[in-house]
Design an enzyme around this catalytic site. Sequence first.
Site, PDB file in Angstrom:
ATOM      1  N   GLU A   1      13.083  12.443  -9.010  1.00  0.00           N
ATOM      2  CA  GLU A   1      13.729  11.155  -8.840  1.00  0.00           C
ATOM      3  C   GLU A   1      13.441  10.276 -10.057  1.00  0.00           C
ATOM      4  O   GLU A   1      12.305  10.139 -10.475  1.00  0.00           O
ATOM      5  CB  GLU A   1      13.161  10.517  -7.561  1.00  0.00           C
TER       6      GLU A   1
ATOM      7  N   ASP B   1       8.475  10.009  -5.374  1.00  0.00           N
ATOM      8  CA  ASP B   1       7.337   9.105  -5.233  1.00  0.00           C
ATOM      9  C   ASP B   1       6.837   9.079  -3.798  1.00  0.00           C
ATOM     10  O   ASP B   1       7.575   9.367  -2.868  1.00  0.00           O
ATOM     11  CB  ASP B   1       7.742   7.681  -5.637  1.00  0.00           C
TER      12      ASP B   1
ATOM     13  N   ASP C   1       6.461   6.710  -1.869  1.00  0.00           N
ATOM     14  CA  ASP C   1       6.788   5.415  -1.255  1.00  0.00           C
ATOM     15  C   ASP C   1       8.056   5.540  -0.414  1.00  0.00           C
ATOM     16  O   ASP C   1       8.581   6.632  -0.240  1.00  0.00           O
ATOM     17  CB  ASP C   1       6.933   4.335  -2.327  1.00  0.00           C
TER      18      ASP C   1
ATOM     19  N   ASP D   1      11.140   4.617  -0.963  1.00  0.00           N
ATOM     20  CA  ASP D   1      12.304   5.146  -1.675  1.00  0.00           C
ATOM     21  C   ASP D   1      12.207   6.653  -1.863  1.00  0.00           C
ATOM     22  O   ASP D   1      13.191   7.373  -1.714  1.00  0.00           O
ATOM     23  CB  ASP D   1      12.450   4.472  -3.041  1.00  0.00           C
TER      24      ASP D   1
END
Length: 638
Positions: free
Chosen positions: A428, A501, A503, A505
């Site tokens: 990403e 990641d 997180d 997202d």
Amino acid sequence: MEKFEHKYGAEQIQVLEGLEHVRKRPGMYIGSVSVRGLHHCVYEIVDNAVDEALAGYCKNIHVVIEPGNIVCVEDDGRGIPVDIHPKTKISAAETVYTKLNAGGKFGGDSGYKVSGGLHGVGASVVNALSEWTEVTIQRDGGIFQMKFERGKTVEPLTRIGDSKKTGTKVRFLADNTIFESLNYEYEVLEKRFREMAFLTKGLRITIEDRREDEVKKSDFCFEGGLKSFVEFLNKNKESLHKSPIYIEKTDGEVPVEIAIQYTSAYSESIYTFVNNINTIEGGTHLEGFKRALTKVFNDYARSHNILKEKDSNLQGEDIREGITAVVSVKVKEPQFEGQTKTKLGNSNVTGIVQSMVNDALSSFLEENPSVAKTILEKCVSASRAREAARKARELVRRKSALETTTLPGKLADCSSKNAEECEVYIVEGDSAGGSAKQGRDRRFQAILPLWGKMLNVEKARADKIYGNDKLNPVIVAVGAGIGAEFDITKIRYGKVIIMADADVDGAHIRTLLLTFFFRYMRPLIENGNVYLAQPPLYKLSKRGMKDIYCYTDEDMEKNLEEIGRDGVSIQRYKGLGEMNPEQLWDTTMNPESRILIKVTMEDAIKADEIFTILMGDDVAPRREFIEQNAKYVKNLDI
Ligand code: TSJ
């Protein structure tokens, strides 16, 4: 003396050896000693009560997680028989609890035993893996109780009082020297018991979590059985007809129950069960169901002139677009096959399910012409979309034949052409992609950066997906096509690794890609080719010490305890982009030191479910879902 004789007889010694073996090799009996195995123990006990319900004698099952992770399962069945068997000199109750595999003989008489795989190993296995167990039985006017510690009888079955009621209650504390953790996950158990209640019409299952001040509670009872199940699955979708199509019939020794409801979605959700076990790899029952579906709708379309003479037949995938169905069969001696032993092998089941669905579904369509029309319109437009997709694909092929390279420009390919050793990292973001490109071992590691907002797979058909500038590079890089044409032998990489990641997202991208693989490249997941990279969350640095990377909070705590907190600086990585190429290699890409998580079908199904809720048209349930599952969505549990 006589009373204890059985405890020292040859038979009993063998029993102890059997249960000792369970403690030595728990994985052989319950799969693993992770939380998964721990949950399995609860299922094992509850299954016994469900068997009593299937035999027609039990209406309610209560499951309670008590403080301290003690589990209590109680039913209102007949109670396990307590009379002493003249030959073995022990009661059925004690036998069930101390003899390996006694479940086959005593565990209810529904007759549909589960064999193979890890199901139906019996209560004695759970007993062996518990610090202590307490069984209380009410029957024959009395209350009877027995107690065990680590599988050994510490109090033989004794009458402790009078009762007019009947039922069985089991309380146990799993052994923390065997299991990695005793932290039952309420949501996981809840989901399983909801499913059990759907599969056993009219049975009430309650689950209660009393471990924290705020008690959690659910109560499941569905008079509609699988009909209710399908309505539940479709609650965030738009259904094309009011009530699910419902089939319930027994052919010889094989009871079959099926519910079907079409929706305006483009995906196909068919869940199959054998003896209440989710057969996530499908098998002969699914095969029979699909064949019948394809034949009935084609026959109907022909005879009602929806398909003209010159038209070719609708394909199975056209007919399954937007379907939600649950297929549940009971088989006396099921053979489970496949990687995770969740694929039904009994070949006679195909024909049984097929002919049953043939008969019932064709009658249904004749009797409900407007429903038939709605569904067939959807099938026909699916087949047109498939045609369009084929053309789009050919266009891509023709175009690529003219170009020098067929691979997406963003892909930094590896030099090896041996798919088995090759890996592609789907990364990403461009900056992380840059680091990954510099940090990788270009001999066998390829990098495909993705950026920007992804296509919403839920709302797109195959033709859109081919034309999509985010997903098309993934399809071309993997190199094996999509949908019904996906050919696993053509994959260009043995490992497809999603690197996102840690997180929200990142979780989003992960869910999206997994959903995409689940829906359009399912064999890739079934074959175990999809992985999640695990980047570190923290870096601990201290003078004169090599940096330590930590992958979880617990990991960090452990390390801090080891090296002491003084003079340690903690860096929290917010994203992959913060790591330089060398760090990325050391922590996340180097096969010698990285952590890769292999994606299972269950993970993919979970992602698909989350996705349906998160991306569905219905905004309210989405918000509600995120609020309720904030922790879950963040970790995605995968
Ligand atoms: F196995 C177990 F101990 F784990 C367990 C068994 C746990 C729980 C929660 C319930 C049960 C259980 C077993 N509930 N109901 C029964 N029923 C019998 O074992 C039973 C009762 C009567 C007769 C009979 O023929 O009269 C036969 C059986 C197998």
